[in-house]
Design an enzyme around this catalytic site. Structure first.
Site, mmCIF file in Angstrom:
data_model
loop_
_atom_site.group_PDB
_atom_site.id
_atom_site.type_symbol
_atom_site.label_atom_id
_atom_site.label_comp_id
_atom_site.label_asym_id
_atom_site.label_seq_id
_atom_site.Cartn_x
_atom_site.Cartn_y
_atom_site.Cartn_z
ATOM 1 N N HIS A 83 0.831 -1.197 0.000
ATOM 2 C CA HIS A 83 0.000 0.000 0.000
ATOM 3 C C HIS A 83 0.871 1.253 0.000
ATOM 4 O O HIS A 83 1.950 1.279 0.599
ATOM 5 C CB HIS A 83 -0.861 0.048 1.264
ATOM 6 C CG HIS A 83 -2.116 -0.753 1.195
ATOM 7 N ND1 HIS A 83 -3.074 -0.569 0.228
ATOM 8 C CD2 HIS A 83 -2.586 -1.748 2.000
ATOM 9 C CE1 HIS A 83 -4.083 -1.400 0.441
ATOM 10 N NE2 HIS A 83 -3.820 -2.122 1.503
ATOM 11 N N CYS A 147 0.398 2.721 -4.921
ATOM 12 C CA CYS A 147 0.015 4.113 -5.115
ATOM 13 C C CYS A 147 1.041 4.976 -4.401
ATOM 14 O O CYS A 147 1.509 4.643 -3.314
ATOM 15 C CB CYS A 147 -1.369 4.370 -4.527
ATOM 16 S SG CYS A 147 -2.663 3.444 -5.353
#
Length: 290
Positions: A83, A147
């Site tokens: 993440h 991301c």
């Protein structure tokens, strides 16, 4: 030429609910490690950190050990699948145009009040300082399947929409509604970025030593997808890049990027990967110093 790699993949997180876990990150790390064998890397020179092995301390220790041993002419690779998220700038930090630092989640990511604890995430500043220690004449290639930013804050609604397509964004919003509101308010007071200068371009900025080449899974306003290919979970970017490296081992980095874009479009992914580094680096192949 000596070769050394650190490949990190984190699906499960010590302090996060299972609803925030991922599926393809460990496969990413293992697949990249296997692909690197074609470039002369060995199991002895490749460190793979999976899930609970990938605490912030362990990842930074592995990276520092790789950089400390690096010499001109060496080929280094760092891949990170997990993440990504953001935290507000620290007091006195003026170099973030949007008031938020890009950070990458390690296995031990946890809350600190309404935000993520900086001691459990790796910031773009930490990576930039580390990369600038790589000696001139060495090649450092970085693959980020996470991301890394956002010109508009990615919200829960976007995550839910992606999940209806069988895909899960590799992005964590702030851990509490209050933290999310604060991040939104920071965004409203800051200019919107269309180019992710801080999180990507500056990571490849030349310091005293080498200048890294960096592939990132998505543009700053997009989310990197945790997806499934032929029944097996992977990051969309990692899967398509490794397929291009297999299909066209002599292609340039720019040609590999175009192949990834074509694959993303064909599979109806919204994300578009990016390649940062010197222009000359884009015109030669993976593993090639310019």
């Amino acid at each position: 030429m000596a070769r050394s790699a650190v490949c990190v993949g984190i699906n499960e997180f010590e302090h996060l609910p299972m609803s925030s876990w991922l599926a393809g990150c460990v496969n990413d790390a293992e697949d990249i490690s296997a692909a690197l064998k074609k470039f002369g890397f060995t199991a002895r020179t490749t460190t793979v950190l999976r899930d609970s092995e990938a605490t912030k301390q362990a990842v930074m220790q592995a990276l520092n050990a790789m950089v400390d041993k690096a010499r001109p002419g060496d080929h280094l690779v760092f891949s990170f699948s997990s993440h990504g998220t953001q935290v507000p700038n620290q007091p006195g930090d003026r170099d973030e145009p949007d008031g938020l630092d890009e950070v990458f989640a390690c296995y031990d990511i946890k809350r600190a009040g309404d935000q993520w604890d900086r001691d459990t995430v790796i910031s773009d500043d930490e990576l930039r300082e580390l990369f600038q220690r790589v000696p001139e004449g060495a090649l450092l290639e970085v693959l980020l399947d996470t991301c890394h930013s956002g010109t508009g804050l990615k919200d829960l609604e976007e995550i839910q929409l992606a999940m209806t397509l069988g895909r899960k964004p590799r992005f964590l919003p702030p851990p509490t509604p209050r933290g999310l509101d604060r991040a939104r308010s920071i965004r409203e007071l800051r200019p919107t970025r269309t180019v992710d200068h801080k999180a990507l371009v500056e990571l490849t900025r030349r310091g005293k030593g080498a200048r890294p080449v960096l592939f990132a899974a998505c543009k700053p306003h997009q989310t990197a997808s945790d997806a499934t290919f032929d029944g097996r979970p992977n990051g969309a970017f990692t899967h398509l890049l490794l397929r291009s490296l297999t299909d066209r081992p002599d292609a340039t980095r720019a040609e590999h990027l175009r192949a990834v874009h074509a694959g993303l479009k064909a599979e109806q992914f919204e994300q578009r990967s990016t390649l940062e580094g010197a222009l000359k680096a884009k015109k030669v192949g993976f593993g090639t110093l310019w």
